[in-house]
Design a protein around this motif. Sequence first.
Motif, PDB file in Angstrom:
ATOM      1  N   TYR A  42      -7.058 102.796  30.553  1.00 12.28           N
ATOM      2  CA  TYR A  42      -6.467 102.755  31.886  1.00 12.28           C
ATOM      3  C   TYR A  42      -7.021 103.798  32.858  1.00 12.28           C
ATOM      4  N   VAL A  43      -7.610 104.859  32.349  1.00 10.77           N
ATOM      5  CA  VAL A  43      -8.174 105.869  33.237  1.00 10.77           C
ATOM      6  C   VAL A  43      -9.679 105.666  33.396  1.00 10.77           C
ATOM      7  N   LEU A  44     -10.371 105.449  32.287  1.00  7.27           N
ATOM      8  CA  LEU A  44     -11.826 105.310  32.342  1.00  7.27           C
ATOM      9  C   LEU A  44     -12.309 103.861  32.278  1.00  7.27           C
ATOM     10  N   SER A  45     -11.377 102.924  32.132  1.00  5.58           N
ATOM     11  CA  SER A  45     -11.716 101.488  32.025  1.00  5.58           C
ATOM     12  C   SER A  45     -12.774 101.213  30.955  1.00  5.58           C
ATOM     13  N   SER A  46     -12.619 101.881  29.841  1.00  9.12           N
ATOM     14  CA  SER A  46     -13.567 101.724  28.730  1.00  9.12           C
ATOM     15  C   SER A  46     -12.780 101.521  27.432  1.00  9.12           C
ATOM     16  N   LEU A  47     -13.048 100.436  26.773  1.00  7.23           N
ATOM     17  CA  LEU A  47     -12.321 100.133  25.538  1.00  7.23           C
ATOM     18  C   LEU A  47     -13.010 100.766  24.330  1.00  7.23           C
TER      19      LEU A  47
END
Length: 175
Positions: A42-47
Amino acid sequence: MSEILNRSSKIIDGISELFGIIAGWMFFLVGIFVAYEVFMRYVLSSLTVWVDEISRIFQVWATFGATAYVLKHRQHIIIDLTFRDINSQHRRIVETFSLLVIVGFGLVAAKYGFDLWLKSTLSGHTTDTYLAVPKVYTQSATWIGFGLLALQAVNEIYKVWTGQANLQRSELGSH
């Protein structure tokens, strides 16, 4: 003979204690992993590809590994309306019966868990995820955890009849 039984009892208690401490740290780490995943998503948009799988493995091991610890410390759910006198013969008989039920359940679960683990191990089964973790890592927790639970229950029966059992279930008196 009683020295050997006392020493064996302390070893079993020690193993249960160790598994309980490790389980506590595993649950703590799962919380850290999930917080990391939330931050990444949710902060870095990286899964991440590892958090879900590793968290599941840790949760399975922590859950099954902690069962003997919980029994050792008598922290499971208990209803004891009838046999409150911890020194009575009736209480010891009831305790022994309930612990024998746990032994039976633990042995059956350990046996079938071992069979499933052995089949998966020999077949090379893996999870259906990106990591493809061998199922041996999660399925071994079942038979090891329930085996240790059965062993701890036998140990508790020994302690009930030698007067070493912690039959005071609640220090707060809330039962």
